[in-house]
Design a protein around this motif. Structure first.
Motif, mmCIF file in Angstrom:
data_model
loop_
_atom_site.group_PDB
_atom_site.id
_atom_site.type_symbol
_atom_site.label_atom_id
_atom_site.label_comp_id
_atom_site.label_asym_id
_atom_site.label_seq_id
_atom_site.Cartn_x
_atom_site.Cartn_y
_atom_site.Cartn_z
ATOM 1 N N LYS A 90 0.860 -1.191 0.000
ATOM 2 C CA LYS A 90 0.000 0.000 0.000
ATOM 3 C C LYS A 90 0.889 1.232 0.000
ATOM 4 O O LYS A 90 1.907 1.289 0.694
ATOM 5 C CB LYS A 90 -0.912 -0.018 1.228
ATOM 6 N N VAL A 91 0.500 2.245 -0.779
ATOM 7 C CA VAL A 91 1.206 3.525 -0.818
ATOM 8 C C VAL A 91 0.183 4.615 -0.589
ATOM 9 O O VAL A 91 -0.831 4.691 -1.309
ATOM 10 C CB VAL A 91 1.919 3.753 -2.172
ATOM 11 N N GLN A 92 0.423 5.465 0.425
ATOM 12 C CA GLN A 92 -0.588 6.457 0.788
ATOM 13 C C GLN A 92 0.050 7.732 1.320
ATOM 14 O O GLN A 92 1.249 7.790 1.621
ATOM 15 C CB GLN A 92 -1.513 5.872 1.847
ATOM 16 N N GLU B 105 5.083 -2.940 -6.654
ATOM 17 C CA GLU B 105 6.485 -2.774 -7.019
ATOM 18 C C GLU B 105 7.384 -3.163 -5.849
ATOM 19 O O GLU B 105 6.968 -3.144 -4.687
ATOM 20 C CB GLU B 105 6.780 -1.320 -7.393
ATOM 21 N N THR B 106 8.623 -3.501 -6.177
ATOM 22 C CA THR B 106 9.633 -3.673 -5.139
ATOM 23 C C THR B 106 9.979 -2.299 -4.570
ATOM 24 O O THR B 106 10.137 -1.325 -5.318
ATOM 25 C CB THR B 106 10.890 -4.338 -5.710
ATOM 26 N N TYR B 107 10.075 -2.206 -3.246
ATOM 27 C CA TYR B 107 10.385 -0.922 -2.612
ATOM 28 C C TYR B 107 11.726 -0.388 -3.101
ATOM 29 O O TYR B 107 12.703 -1.133 -3.261
ATOM 30 C CB TYR B 107 10.416 -1.071 -1.087
ATOM 31 N N SER B 108 11.777 0.911 -3.332
ATOM 32 C CA SER B 108 13.017 1.570 -3.749
ATOM 33 C C SER B 108 13.157 2.873 -2.984
ATOM 34 O O SER B 108 12.282 3.745 -3.067
ATOM 35 C CB SER B 108 13.006 1.852 -5.260
ATOM 36 N N GLU B 109 14.239 2.991 -2.228
ATOM 37 C CA GLU B 109 14.476 4.230 -1.484
ATOM 38 C C GLU B 109 14.655 5.421 -2.429
ATOM 39 O O GLU B 109 14.227 6.531 -2.128
ATOM 40 C CB GLU B 109 15.708 4.079 -0.596
ATOM 41 N N ASN C 88 8.208 13.083 4.978
ATOM 42 C CA ASN C 88 8.954 11.889 5.382
ATOM 43 C C ASN C 88 8.308 10.643 4.788
ATOM 44 O O ASN C 88 7.079 10.492 4.830
ATOM 45 C CB ASN C 88 8.993 11.753 6.905
ATOM 46 N N ALA C 89 9.145 9.762 4.239
ATOM 47 C CA ALA C 89 8.671 8.468 3.737
ATOM 48 C C ALA C 89 8.893 7.424 4.826
ATOM 49 O O ALA C 89 10.026 7.239 5.283
ATOM 50 C CB ALA C 89 9.417 8.090 2.463
ATOM 51 N N ASN C 90 7.838 6.743 5.223
ATOM 52 C CA ASN C 90 7.931 5.781 6.318
ATOM 53 C C ASN C 90 7.416 4.417 5.860
ATOM 54 O O ASN C 90 6.209 4.208 5.757
ATOM 55 C CB ASN C 90 7.114 6.271 7.519
ATOM 56 N N LEU D 21 3.891 1.842 2.565
ATOM 57 C CA LEU D 21 4.681 3.077 2.472
ATOM 58 C C LEU D 21 3.764 4.280 2.644
ATOM 59 O O LEU D 21 2.806 4.453 1.886
ATOM 60 C CB LEU D 21 5.399 3.154 1.131
ATOM 61 N N THR D 22 4.059 5.079 3.663
ATOM 62 C CA THR D 22 3.259 6.281 3.943
ATOM 63 C C THR D 22 4.152 7.511 3.852
ATOM 64 O O THR D 22 5.237 7.553 4.429
ATOM 65 C CB THR D 22 2.628 6.206 5.336
ATOM 66 N N PHE D 23 3.679 8.519 3.108
ATOM 67 C CA PHE D 23 4.365 9.804 3.020
ATOM 68 C C PHE D 23 3.653 10.788 3.946
ATOM 69 O O PHE D 23 2.505 11.168 3.696
ATOM 70 C CB PHE D 23 4.365 10.333 1.587
#
Length: 789
Positions: free
Chosen positions: A279-281, A303-307, A332-334, A346-348
């Motif tokens: 999840k991306v939010q 997707e595979t996580y990418s910093e 901040n990306a957490n 992944l939460t911004f």
């Protein structure tokens, strides 16, 4: 026990530091009394006022033994004294001190790896330097600090000794003698615990390498602690960019051989497993901009996580909010991991802060350049809402001036407010005057000489002035140029040029006096650049030119090109022409010399009026496409079309254009494509030209992605043609031979080397002509110093 007795015992039995700790507990065996007088003895260089700041005794005031004890402790703590003794007699306070010498100067002998100013500033940070009290413990600390600076650069065997020179007035001079060792080289780099990626792949992420055949140039096999820290961070980032959120690395183990010359580095990694995004939010204060900010999110579920992609998103959101005036937005990306499913949410988190406007713009660091020259490049205005995009544009424009080594743009909150910032623009000027002398060898012009003097930013005004002299076998040029980039306050530039040149048409096959014929040209021009956007500019202007052709008589015995005799018959030996030009240029490249992304577009038209009536239309498109961080694919396409405006006269041969060699179609002799003179066989060029190039830049082996030295593979295509009454003649069978289809297409492919050398851009190429025509003059190996595609 009296204070004097305690002091005497201290001298004999305990060091000063221990005495400092014990003295406050001592008993002074005197009752409080009102001070009648204070006498200080032993001062030689310390200001008495400094001492009295630490001694509370005052005439007419009561003085106690507790105050005496505290005074001794505080005086020792200053570090100015080797001994302190406070005694009393007949209501008089006696303060006896033995001062430490003051360091008058600090010098360095044998130090080459560091600038003395840098080391002086480093020692000042540990409390050692000129004007300070001399202390043996601090001197030893200073020597250790110098050694540690050398160790950080890989000079493990460096020895540092010191010499102390007594000077009058209780002063000393300190001299450090440095015996520098060579930089320790990396013998081995080993990884432990890596399963997902090979050791070779992980080594490729590091700047430091083991010795190779190009490390003499790059120096990447020399150890440095700073480089190692950077390399470990690069490895960590490599794993995080591929989803290894549990990745960790132990402290690197660095082993050095007894002779301190070779180093082995062992790196232990703990990889874990890659995570995919579930999840991306967005979260936080989105200010109703949910849709706008959502569109800026790069990572997608599945997707595979990418910093790197997460950082790309945080930067995009910050820049977007910065463009709305939120100068201190925090994003901040957490990522929250689920170890059972190897997935992550992944939460911004967005905190825009308060919207602010710019109070002042302060310019600093410019010693020679006037504030106005920098300020007129600013797109952010005072008293306007803060705009991150305008500040970024401003920094780019100041950088493009070419007057500064660095440009830093920062913002600081205005004290007492929560909605204002001051913008600070700090620059570091570089020398903008240049005197150059050079000798070069080119495959077309043979031996050449160059001399010039130029002054950018003359008198700090932001204008440029230059004088250049070039001479070679077939070409001589003297030019004087002045450019005012802000001829008007709206940003219209003006360039004025005066030039004198002589040119001999090119013939590789005939050996005769090079002055047997030539063209002499004198010109005066003025061009204006009108900005229509940040990257677009309209260019218009005019140049007046007088040309004169020197030809020997027909019975002189010299082989003179028929094209030039025909030109004299049509236009005369001396001609005057006014060239009016109008063009457009757009440049988004990230670097003018070694670009890796962006494009350059230009269109120009030139109209000649006067004795020579013609026009020339030109267009060029360059495009640079990055293929990862290591490779760049470059495209170039250019076209020119010229035609005479006189129905009964051909296009003037002295305005012909050429192709062949570096910069157009490699593998063929310079300027050899196109028509050949039917009498002398000289290369005549033509009035039309089309050139296309595709080039793939690759990192040179052993340089580890050094952009100043790259190799490339390429393919070229091009042709020269004629228009109107001009014909594409094929040459002379006895003088250079007949060439088949001289105005047809020519192709080539090959490999090359590009180096940003101290003398300028150097390009070496080895090209193989593809299906050349009979009579073509081929030249597989070519090189050039100067700007090219």
């Amino acid at each position: 026990m009296s204070l004097r007795q305690l002091s005497s015992m201290k001298k004999k039995a305990i060091p000063a530091l221990v005495a400092m700790l014990i003295l406050p507990q001592a008993s002074f065996a005197f009752a409080p009394f009102v001070v009648q007088d204070i006498q200080v003895r032993g001062l030689r260089s310390t200001d008495p006022a400094t001492l009295f700041n630490y001694v509370p005794a005052r005439v007419g005031k009561q003085f106690t033994e507790a105050e005496a004890t505290d005074s001794v402790k505080r005086l020792f703590a200053t570090g100015l004294f080797n001994d302190v003794n406070i005694s009393t007699r007949n209501r008089i306070v006696y303060v006896d001190v033995v001062e430490r010498p003051v360091i008058s100067s600090v010098t360095f002998d044998g130090m080459k790896a560091f600038d003395s100013k840098t080391i002086t500033e480093t020692l000042s940070g540990v409390g050692f330097g000129a004007g300070r009290a001399y202390d043996e413990a601090l001197l030893e600390r200073a020597k250790n600090e110098i050694r540690s600076q050398y160790v950080s650069k890989g000079h493990y065997g460096t020895e540092v000794t010191s010499a102390i020179t007594p000077l009058p007035n209780n002063r000393v001079g300190i001299s450090f003698n440095v015996q520098e060792s060579g930089i320790s080289r990396i013998r081995d780099i080993h990884f432990v615990g890596n399963e997902a990626f090979s050791e070779g792949t992980l080594r490729d992420q590091m700047d430091m390498t083991t010795p190779g055949y190009m490390t003499w140039y790059t120096g990447t096999d020399k150890y440095s602690r700073e480089k190692l820290d950077t390399d470990t961070e690069n490895i960590r980032k490599y794993y995080l960019d591929r989803g290894y959120l549990d990745f960790s690395m132990d402290s690197p183990q660095v082993n050095i051989t007894p002779d301190r010359e070779d180093i082995s580095i062992n790196l232990t990694v703990n990889e874990g497993k890659p995570y995919k995004l579930r999840k991306v939010q967005l979260a936080g204060n989105l200010m109703g901009l949910n849709n706008e900010l959502q569109a800026l999110i790069v990572p997608k579920p599945g997707e595979t996580y990418s910093e790197e992609r997460a950082k790309e998103t945080t930067d995009a959101i910050k820049n977007y909010l910065g463009g709305l005036g939120y100068a201190f937005a925090n994003v901040n990306a957490n990522p929250v991991t689920d170890k059972e499913t190897q997935e992550a949410d992944l939460t911004f988190f967005v905190d825009p802060g308060r919207r602010v406007y710019v109070n002042r713009i302060d310019i600093g660091g410019n010693v020679r350049t006037r504030d106005e020259v920098i300020r007129r490049e600013m797109r952010q205005q005072e008293a306007g809402w803060y705009d991150e995009n305008r500040l970024s544009q401003s920094k780019d424009r100041i950088n493009r001036l070419g007057y500064f080594n660095s440009v830093d743009v920062t913002q600081m909150p205005v004290a007492g407010t929560d909605d204002q910032v001051d913008v600070n623009v700090d620059v570091k000027e570089k020398p903008t005057g240049l005197i150059n002398l050079g000798v070069g060898y080119g495959t077309t012009d043979k031996l050449s000489f160059t001399a010039g003097i130029s002054q950018e930013n003359i008198f700090g005004s932001g204008t440029d002035l230059g004088l250049q002299v070039n001479t070679s076998k077939r070409y001589r040029n003297i030019s004087l140029t002045h450019t005012d980039p802000y001829w008007t306050t709206s940003g219209i530039s003006r360039t004025t040029s005066l030039y004198y040149r002589t040119e001999t048409p090119l013939n590789y096959n005939v050996e005769q006096d090079e002055d047997s014929y030539r063209t002499r040209t004198i010109g005066l021009g003025m061009n204006f650049g009108v900005p229509i956007s940040e990257n677009d500019r309209i260019i218009l202007g005019a140049t007046f030119e007088n040309s004169k052709i020197k030809l020997p008589s027909e019975d002189s015995g010299y082989l003179i090109p028929k094209a030039y005799r025909d030109f004299v018959d049509d236009y005369g030996e001396s001609t005057n022409v006014l060239m009016l030009n109008l063009g457009w240029r757009k440049d988004t490249r990230d670097n003018a010399l070694a670009p890796t992304r962006g494009y350059l577009s230009s269109v120009q038209g030139t109209l000649g009026v006067g004795d020579l009536k013609y026009y020339m239309l030109s267009a060029q498109q360059q495009y640079y496409l990055p293929l990862g961080k290591d490779y760049t694919l470059a495209f170039n396409l250019s076209a020119d079309y010229g035609r005479s405006l006189s129905k009964d006269k051909p296009f003037p041969v002295i305005k012909n254009i050429y192709a062949g060699g570096i910069g157009s179609v490699r593998g063929y002799e310079g300027a050899s494509l196109g028509a050949r003179d039917p009498v002398s066989g000289d290369y005549l060029g033509g009035s039309t030209r089309v050139v296309g190039n595709v080039q793939l830049y690759l990192p040179f082996p052993g340089t580890h992605n050094d952009r100043s030295l790259r190799w490339f593979v390429f393919a070229d295509a091009g042709r020269i043609g004629t228009t109107g009454k001009s014909t594409c003649t094929t040459g002379n069978a006895d003088e250079g031979g007949i060439v088949e289809d001289p105005c047809g297409w020519r192709y080539s492919a090959g490999v090359g080397l590009s180096w940003q050398s101290p003398l300028g851009p150097l390009e070496i190429s080895y090209a193989h002509p593809i299906r050349p025509k009979p009579g073509d003059n081929k030249q597989k190996f070519q090189f050039q110093i100067g700007t090219s595609f």
